[in-house]
Scaffold this motif. Structure first.
Motif, short mmCIF file in Angstrom:
data_model
loop_
_atom_site.label_atom_id
_atom_site.label_comp_id
_atom_site.label_asym_id
_atom_site.label_seq_id
_atom_site.Cartn_x
_atom_site.Cartn_y
_atom_site.Cartn_z
N VAL A 12 0.03 30.00 -38.45
CA VAL A 12 -1.07 30.47 -39.29
C VAL A 12 -1.08 29.61 -40.53
O VAL A 12 -0.20 29.73 -41.37
CB VAL A 12 -0.87 31.95 -39.72
CG1 VAL A 12 -2.02 32.40 -40.59
CG2 VAL A 12 -0.72 32.84 -38.51
N ALA A 13 -2.06 28.73 -40.65
CA ALA A 13 -2.14 27.85 -41.81
C ALA A 13 -0.76 27.25 -42.08
O ALA A 13 -0.16 27.44 -43.12
CB ALA A 13 -2.65 28.60 -43.03
N GLY A 14 -0.26 26.54 -41.10
CA GLY A 14 1.12 26.06 -41.16
C GLY A 14 1.98 27.07 -40.42
O GLY A 14 1.48 28.02 -39.82
N ARG A 15 3.28 26.88 -40.47
CA ARG A 15 4.17 27.74 -39.70
C ARG A 15 4.64 28.92 -40.54
O ARG A 15 4.73 28.81 -41.77
CB ARG A 15 5.38 26.90 -39.27
CG ARG A 15 6.24 27.49 -38.18
CD ARG A 15 7.08 26.38 -37.54
NE ARG A 15 8.01 25.76 -38.49
CZ ARG A 15 9.23 26.25 -38.76
NH1 ARG A 15 9.65 27.33 -38.15
NH2 ARG A 15 10.00 25.64 -39.62
N ALA A 49 -15.65 28.26 -30.11
CA ALA A 49 -14.92 28.59 -31.35
C ALA A 49 -13.45 28.21 -31.23
O ALA A 49 -12.85 27.73 -32.17
CB ALA A 49 -15.07 30.06 -31.66
N ASP A 50 -12.90 28.42 -30.04
CA ASP A 50 -11.48 28.09 -29.85
C ASP A 50 -11.23 26.58 -29.96
O ASP A 50 -10.23 26.14 -30.49
CB ASP A 50 -11.00 28.60 -28.49
CG ASP A 50 -10.85 30.11 -28.49
OD1 ASP A 50 -10.95 30.70 -27.42
OD2 ASP A 50 -10.64 30.67 -29.58
N GLU A 73 -12.80 24.62 -31.74
CA GLU A 73 -13.02 24.18 -33.12
C GLU A 73 -11.85 24.53 -34.03
O GLU A 73 -11.99 24.52 -35.24
CB GLU A 73 -14.27 24.92 -33.62
CG GLU A 73 -15.30 24.02 -34.28
CD GLU A 73 -16.41 24.86 -34.81
OE1 GLU A 73 -17.31 25.22 -34.05
OE2 GLU A 73 -16.38 25.20 -36.00
N ASP A 74 -10.77 24.82 -33.40
CA ASP A 74 -9.64 25.43 -34.08
C ASP A 74 -9.15 24.70 -35.32
O ASP A 74 -8.47 25.24 -36.17
CB ASP A 74 -8.51 25.52 -33.05
CG ASP A 74 -7.39 26.38 -33.53
OD1 ASP A 74 -7.52 26.91 -34.63
OD2 ASP A 74 -6.41 26.51 -32.81
N MET A 75 -9.52 23.46 -35.52
CA MET A 75 -9.15 22.70 -36.72
C MET A 75 -7.64 22.63 -36.92
O MET A 75 -7.15 22.59 -38.04
CB MET A 75 -9.77 23.32 -37.97
CG MET A 75 -11.29 23.30 -37.95
SD MET A 75 -11.97 24.15 -39.35
CE MET A 75 -11.38 23.16 -40.68
N SER A 76 -6.91 22.66 -35.85
CA SER A 76 -5.44 22.51 -35.87
C SER A 76 -4.73 23.52 -36.76
O SER A 76 -3.60 23.32 -37.15
CB SER A 76 -5.04 21.08 -36.27
OG SER A 76 -5.19 20.89 -37.64
N ARG A 77 -5.43 24.59 -37.13
CA ARG A 77 -4.73 25.64 -37.87
C ARG A 77 -3.88 26.47 -36.91
O ARG A 77 -2.84 26.96 -37.26
CB ARG A 77 -5.73 26.59 -38.52
CG ARG A 77 -6.31 26.04 -39.76
CD ARG A 77 -7.29 27.03 -40.30
NE ARG A 77 -8.36 26.34 -40.97
CZ ARG A 77 -8.24 25.79 -42.16
NH1 ARG A 77 -7.11 25.85 -42.80
NH2 ARG A 77 -9.24 25.17 -42.71
N THR A 116 -3.41 22.90 -44.30
CA THR A 116 -2.42 23.97 -44.43
C THR A 116 -2.89 25.01 -45.43
O THR A 116 -4.05 25.10 -45.77
CB THR A 116 -1.07 23.41 -44.88
OG1 THR A 116 -1.29 22.69 -46.06
CG2 THR A 116 -0.45 22.53 -43.82
N GLY A 135 4.57 25.78 -45.76
CA GLY A 135 3.32 25.10 -46.06
C GLY A 135 3.17 23.95 -45.10
O GLY A 135 3.26 24.11 -43.88
N ASP A 136 2.96 22.79 -45.66
CA ASP A 136 2.84 21.61 -44.83
C ASP A 136 4.25 21.16 -44.47
O ASP A 136 5.02 20.78 -45.32
CB ASP A 136 2.11 20.53 -45.65
CG ASP A 136 1.63 19.40 -44.78
OD1 ASP A 136 1.40 19.65 -43.59
OD2 ASP A 136 1.50 18.28 -45.30
N GLU A 155 -14.51 32.68 -36.82
CA GLU A 155 -15.34 31.79 -36.01
C GLU A 155 -14.65 30.45 -35.78
O GLU A 155 -14.92 29.76 -34.81
CB GLU A 155 -16.68 31.54 -36.71
CG GLU A 155 -17.62 32.73 -36.55
CD GLU A 155 -18.90 32.53 -37.33
OE1 GLU A 155 -19.07 31.46 -37.94
OE2 GLU A 155 -19.71 33.47 -37.33
N HIS A 156 -13.78 30.09 -36.71
CA HIS A 156 -13.03 28.85 -36.53
C HIS A 156 -11.70 29.10 -35.83
O HIS A 156 -10.82 28.24 -35.84
CB HIS A 156 -12.77 28.19 -37.89
CG HIS A 156 -14.02 27.67 -38.53
ND1 HIS A 156 -14.72 26.62 -38.01
CD2 HIS A 156 -14.69 28.07 -39.63
CE1 HIS A 156 -15.78 26.39 -38.78
NE2 HIS A 156 -15.80 27.26 -39.76
#
Lengths: 351, 145, 217
Positions: free
Chosen positions: B68-71, B137-138, B140-144, A76, B89-90, A13-14
């Protein structure tokens, strides 16, 4: 609060795909040295898991453990854990206060009976009826026992919760005890450290969440995946120890050249933690790399081990004074014995 | 820092050992379809060992960068079926690094549940706003992503 | 208090007290015993007592030529484990740190790896000494419980030390504690058994030398 959606659905959803679980599991599996097949299973299980209700209790503590676990820099990998758990009660992080938050704790306990995880930082004072630390009019002991009653598992984070820590240091004025001393009928996982490495805390929660069971623990209740090896064995300064190259002072040439800190009191050889491999602040450094010996903060009673700057091989306690007294007494006894023998001999000669 | 970094001889032999193991794993994949993952972090590898192994494995036709949760970076090596996967990671810190012996690394495949979810959303998009408009939803991606 | 705290604290402290008290007591009791005044006049050409004592001390470091072949094992093996023990005790940094912490005295030490090798050689040499003691009929005949116990309290710290640095069989903190406890046992026994030769060996040899050299008239 409890939710019916799986973590996979929540993240979707996010706009985050299930690839995040694959990556998270690869990372955590590598940290915990899990077999690759287990890591894959972890990714699948995490995606299917429901958000885990977590109740965080803070007793005699300094909030350093919370500082540590929130010490992630951006959105992250490491922070995914905060999407996986529902932190239903936490003194420092909660927005609500007073009756409302106590009600939230009770609601979370009732809704997730037998399934929620209790995280505790801080030791519990037992002296004088436990009056030295209270919340909402209840002693820490009462709050702990009420909260863990219906918990699935208890995670003690930080050396205070795991072994009594600094509140328990001599002379232990509040009669502080560890969580493991009090909670006997639930699994208690110890994540010691002052503070613990954040990944050790989040990794353990993720493991619980994925597999619904406690990871393998050592004799002090610590997950072997994070506390299986001592600092010394994995220390990058170890070759200097073997070569006999020791820093003799914090500002000598040896210290500047990164030689072994054993002589300056490093407790790495008897301290089990992942500092030397995982390091801190996203792998930037760890105390020994910053030039200070290990204090042994993930071991019981690390505060009372005779001094942070006393080498491990040196004796602790008033040895020098005792030896001085013994030397004096021995000298007197020796001279007296000789005098007696001389006297006896001369009286024999005369007689 | 690492005193062993300077010695090419042991580095080469360690990379050789992993290379040989990967050759066996690739044979298994070809014959039985059994997949293998080698966690490079679990090996006593220094930077020189990694370089030596990377050199032996070479580069293939596919290089993919994931957000995906970072690169993350997935690269096919010169040997079809052997993939080099690096998770960041970060920033630029490599948090996990593995060699996968598989026809396609799991992280590249769209998960059936993601596909199902996307299919539902896309159907909604067709009916309500038309195909071009992104959903809430897109946003709201939260920069992930 | 865990085992290591006990070993580093009460155990080694008590052992140090016993060692220092016992050593000074026995040593001073002997040194101040005095000897009857010798009223004779030494002959011309008789060496002085100090020279004679020193000569005897060095002379006894090698066997008399008559027995050199028969005693070759005891001679070589004895030197090996005595020097080995000295290197291990005074050449290993952690050991020196124990002394430094008490007295402030410190000196350059050897690479730990060298000390491990010397420790292993010392162990082999001590075991050889025991085998010799058990297999040689004469030595066996003159050996008593005190000799075997002295051997045990000497070899025990060597074994536990090697086991500790090798991480064999248990966690390092436990092995280190056992090593320190084994040293405590050695300290407690040292002033009262045959190991006291560590302090008396040159005293007794020197005294004998000085005594025998004197020719009075």
């Amino acid at each position: 609060m409890a939710e019916q959606k799986t973590l996979g659905e929540r993240l979707a959803e996010h706009g985050v795909s299930r690839r995040a679980f694959v990556k998270y599991a690869s990372w955590l599996g590598s940290l915990m040295a899990l077999p690759p097949a287990t890591s894959r299973a972890m990714a699948a299980e995490l995606a299917k898991a429901k958000r885990q209700s977590v109740i965080w209790l803070s007793f005699q503590e300094c909030t350093g453990c919370t500082e540590s676990i929130t010490r992630s820099k951006g959105p992250t990998l490491e922070d995914l854990i905060f999407d996986f758990i529902s932190l239903d009660y936490h003194h420092t992080l909660q927005a609500a206060s007073g009756e409302a938050i106590e009600a939230a704790r009770h609601a979370a306990m009732a809704e997730n009976k037998g399934k929620y995880v209790v995280v505790v930082d801080g030791s519990v004072p037992m002296k004088d009826g436990g009056i030295y630390s209270t919340t909402a009019g209840h002693s820490n002991y009462d709050t702990l026992m009420e909260t863990v009653k219906d918990a699935f598992a208890v995670i003690a984070v930080g050396t205070c919760a795991t072994y009594g820590g600094i509140p328990k240091a001599n002379p232990n004025p509040t009669g502080a005890v560890s969580i493991g001393d009090l909670v006997k009928d639930k699994p208690v996982i110890n994540i010691p450290g002052c503070p613990p490495i954040p990944e050790a805390m989040t990794g353990t929660v993720a493991y619980l969440l994925s597999f619904g069971k406690v990871p393998e623990l050592d004799h002090l209740g610590r997950p072997k995946a994070f506390f299986g090896e001592n600092i010394h064995d994995r220390c990058y300064r170890r070759p200097f120890y073997e070569r006999g190259q020791f820093a003799h002072a914090f500002d000598d040439q040896g210290a500047r050249d990164g030689w072994c800190l054993y002589e300056l009191g490093c407790k790495g050889p008897v301290t089990y933690n992942a500092c030397a491999t995982m390091k801190w602040n996203g792998g930037v450094s760890f105390p020994i790399q910053s030039g200070h010996g290990c204090l042994g903060c993930s071991e019981p009673d690390f505060w009372d081990k005779g001094g942070f700057y006393v080498p491990l091989s040196a004796s602790i306690g008033p040895t020098a004074k005792l030896v001085g007294g013994a030397a004096l007494a021995g000298a007197v006894a020796g001279v007296a014995a000789a005098a007696v023998a001389r006297h006896r001999k001369s009286s024999l000669n005369k007689g | 820092m690492n005193a062993d970094c300077g010695h090419p001889a042991p580095a080469a032999s360690l990379a050789d050992a992993v290379f040989a193991e990967l050759a066996h794993a690739l044979a298994r994949l070809a014959e039985t379809g059994e997949e293998t993952v080698v966690d490079l972090r679990s090996l006593p590898f220094g930077p020189a060992d990694l370089e030596a192994l990377a050199e032996k494995l070479g580069t293939g036709e596919v290089t993919v960068t994931l957000a995906v949760a970072g690169r993350s970076e997935v690269r096919e090596t010169g040997w079809a079926g052997i993939w080099w996967v690096r998770h960041f990671g970060d920033g630029e810190d490599v948090v996990a690094e593995e060699v996968q012996v598989t026809r396609i690394p799991e992280i590249l495949v769209s998960h059936p549940d993601d596909v199902a979810f996307a299919a539902r959303r896309m159907a909604d998009a067709v009916v309500t706003t038309g195909p071009q408009e992104p959903t809430a939803a897109d946003e709201e991606d939260m920069s992930r992503g | 208090m865990d085992l290591l705290d006990f070993a580093r604290g009460p155990a080694i402290n008590v052992a140090m007290v016993v060692l220092v008290f016992g050593t000074l007591w026995r040593l001073l009791a002997i040194l101040f015993l005095g000897k009857p005044a010798d009223r004779t006049v030494p002959r011309l050409g008789t060496p002085g007592p100090v020279g004679a004592a020193l000569r005897e001390i060095f002379r006894r470091m090698v066997p008399h030529p008559t027995f050199a072949f028969a005693e070759r094992f005891s001679f070589f093996n004895g030197w090996v484990f005595h020097i080995g023990l000295a290197i291990v005790v005074f050449g290993f940094r952690p050991h020196v740190l124990f002394i430094k912490n008490l007295t402030g005295l410190s000196w350059p030490t050897l690479p730990s790896g060298v000390v491990y090798v010397v420790g292993a050689i010392t162990l082999v040499s001590l075991v050889a000494a025991l085998v010799r003691r058990l297999t040689n009929p004469v030595q066996r005949f003159i050996s008593g419980v005190g000799d075997y116990f002295a051997w045990f309290v000497t070899v025990f710290p060597v074994i536990t030390g090697l086991v500790a640095v090798g991480h064999v069989g248990a966690r390092y903190e436990t092995l280190l504690a056992i090593h320190i406890l084994s040293v405590a046992l050695l300290f407690v026994w040292l002033p009262f058994g045959k190991l006291f030769h560590a302090f008396l060996v040159f005293v007794s040899r020197g005294t004998t030398g000085a005594f025998l050299a004197r020719r009075g008239v």
